[in-house]
Design an enzyme around this catalytic site. Sequence first.
Site, mmCIF file in Angstrom:
data_model
loop_
_atom_site.group_PDB
_atom_site.id
_atom_site.type_symbol
_atom_site.label_atom_id
_atom_site.label_comp_id
_atom_site.label_asym_id
_atom_site.label_seq_id
_atom_site.Cartn_x
_atom_site.Cartn_y
_atom_site.Cartn_z
ATOM 1 N N ASN A 158 0.868 -1.177 0.000
ATOM 2 C CA ASN A 158 0.000 0.000 0.000
ATOM 3 C C ASN A 158 0.907 1.230 0.000
ATOM 4 O O ASN A 158 1.492 1.559 1.024
ATOM 5 C CB ASN A 158 -0.890 -0.039 1.252
ATOM 6 C CG ASN A 158 -1.691 1.242 1.433
ATOM 7 O OD1 ASN A 158 -1.788 2.063 0.523
ATOM 8 N ND2 ASN A 158 -2.260 1.411 2.619
ATOM 9 N N LYS B 188 0.136 4.254 -0.192
ATOM 10 C CA LYS B 188 -0.522 5.432 0.396
ATOM 11 C C LYS B 188 -0.282 6.649 -0.496
ATOM 12 O O LYS B 188 -0.130 6.505 -1.697
ATOM 13 C CB LYS B 188 -0.044 5.666 1.829
ATOM 14 C CG LYS B 188 -0.070 4.392 2.679
ATOM 15 C CD LYS B 188 0.041 4.677 4.129
ATOM 16 C CE LYS B 188 0.194 3.376 4.881
ATOM 17 N NZ LYS B 188 0.010 3.517 6.305
ATOM 18 N N HIS C 8 -9.490 0.857 4.653
ATOM 19 C CA HIS C 8 -8.219 1.035 5.374
ATOM 20 C C HIS C 8 -8.494 1.917 6.595
ATOM 21 O O HIS C 8 -9.318 2.833 6.538
ATOM 22 C CB HIS C 8 -7.181 1.681 4.451
ATOM 23 C CG HIS C 8 -5.819 1.671 5.058
ATOM 24 N ND1 HIS C 8 -5.419 2.594 5.993
ATOM 25 C CD2 HIS C 8 -4.760 0.829 4.882
ATOM 26 C CE1 HIS C 8 -4.170 2.319 6.375
ATOM 27 N NE2 HIS C 8 -3.747 1.252 5.712
ATOM 28 N N GLU D 158 -7.009 4.319 7.805
ATOM 29 C CA GLU D 158 -6.848 5.766 7.572
ATOM 30 C C GLU D 158 -8.107 6.344 6.933
ATOM 31 O O GLU D 158 -8.487 7.472 7.200
ATOM 32 C CB GLU D 158 -5.592 6.015 6.715
ATOM 33 C CG GLU D 158 -4.325 5.806 7.544
ATOM 34 C CD GLU D 158 -3.115 5.341 6.773
ATOM 35 O OE1 GLU D 158 -3.083 5.455 5.533
ATOM 36 O OE2 GLU D 158 -2.176 4.831 7.432
ATOM 37 N N GLU E 106 -5.502 -5.482 10.281
ATOM 38 C CA GLU E 106 -4.510 -4.444 10.535
ATOM 39 C C GLU E 106 -4.822 -3.738 11.845
ATOM 40 O O GLU E 106 -5.636 -2.792 11.869
ATOM 41 C CB GLU E 106 -4.502 -3.414 9.405
ATOM 42 C CG GLU E 106 -4.195 -3.989 8.034
ATOM 43 C CD GLU E 106 -3.602 -2.920 7.117
ATOM 44 O OE1 GLU E 106 -2.475 -3.100 6.672
ATOM 45 O OE2 GLU E 106 -4.275 -1.906 6.883
ATOM 46 N N GLY F 18 2.181 1.893 10.730
ATOM 47 C CA GLY F 18 3.099 3.031 10.606
ATOM 48 C C GLY F 18 3.753 3.434 11.910
ATOM 49 O O GLY F 18 4.345 4.509 12.007
ATOM 50 N N SER G 223 3.264 -2.506 10.325
ATOM 51 C CA SER G 223 4.714 -2.524 10.542
ATOM 52 C C SER G 223 5.345 -3.885 10.237
ATOM 53 O O SER G 223 6.245 -4.327 10.952
ATOM 54 C CB SER G 223 5.058 -2.061 11.961
ATOM 55 O OG SER G 223 4.599 -0.728 12.146
HETATM 56 C C1 PEP Z 1 -0.816 -0.117 5.934
HETATM 57 O O1 PEP Z 1 -0.909 1.078 5.731
HETATM 58 O O2 PEP Z 1 -1.676 -0.874 5.482
HETATM 59 C C2 PEP Z 1 0.314 -0.607 6.718
HETATM 60 C C3 PEP Z 1 0.296 -1.833 7.143
HETATM 61 O O3 PEP Z 1 1.346 0.300 6.960
HETATM 62 P P1 PEP Z 1 2.763 -0.026 7.653
HETATM 63 O O4 PEP Z 1 3.284 -1.303 7.053
HETATM 64 O O5 PEP Z 1 3.629 1.156 7.315
HETATM 65 O O6 PEP Z 1 2.511 -0.161 9.114
#
Ligand code: PEP
Length: 251
Positions: free
Chosen positions: A9, A11, A96, A98, A168, A174, A213
């Site tokens: 992703n 973003k 997601h 976000e 997630e 992040g 992460s």
């Molecule tokens: C994501 O945005 O779906 C995600 C898992 O981000 P990160 O790997 O940076 O934590």
Amino acid sequence: MRQPLVAGNWKMNGSRAMAKELIEGLKAGIGEVSKARMAVCPTFVHLPEVASLLEGSSIQFGSQDVCDRVGTGAFTGEVSGEMLKEFGCTYAIVGHSERRSLYGESDEFVAQKFAAARQAGLKPILCVGETLEEREGGITEEVVGRQLDAVIELEGVEALADGVIAYEPVWAIGTGRTATPEQAQETHAFIRGKIAALDAEVAGKVQILYGGSMKPDNAAELMAKPDIDGGLIGGASLKAADFLAIGKAAG
Ligand code: PEP
């Protein structure tokens, strides 16, 4: 039986030059990824470029969002599933965290997006997950269950077999703070068990990715768990070497 999927992703990151460099890097190294299917989800504007760079490659691509409506019409700023399909997208991320937290997307709205993506022939990647407060309040399963139920109620449990689920935990996205493999497996098993209670075949088929992460140094341990079928990767998907290393960690 379930092929691992490692999806990136991007973003709101990237430029035309960056997309080219990253995709060239992925194409150069994909031969070393034996088991996992790899996919990238760039911004809408980078999709045509990525589509053309990936022509003939086994690397798939998708969008980070999709309109909740099908067809065409007066929906300024929106991009339909049909449009994404025409550009060769395989996936569309929906829900997601976000989008849920920053843009107020409700469970029902996310379910509409899941349905619209599916109707266009895309595989929706349905993101679910709890906040830190919800985890500490002991309501992780209640939250994740409710997010799944919105899709099941709208589309039926069989619809999940046409998509992918990404667990997630919001507190791990992040932040550099990853769920332990045991914590992740516990929620993945809950998700699969919940689906199995309605339809064992769908539960056996559906890929459940972990996101939050995931990095080259923790990916193998996470993906070794029986109900973790790959990863949805944010930050580490922006570097070809790291993203490929995660792909290789899938086996
Ligand atoms: C994501 O945005 O779906 C995600 C898992 O981000 P990160 O790997 O940076 O934590």
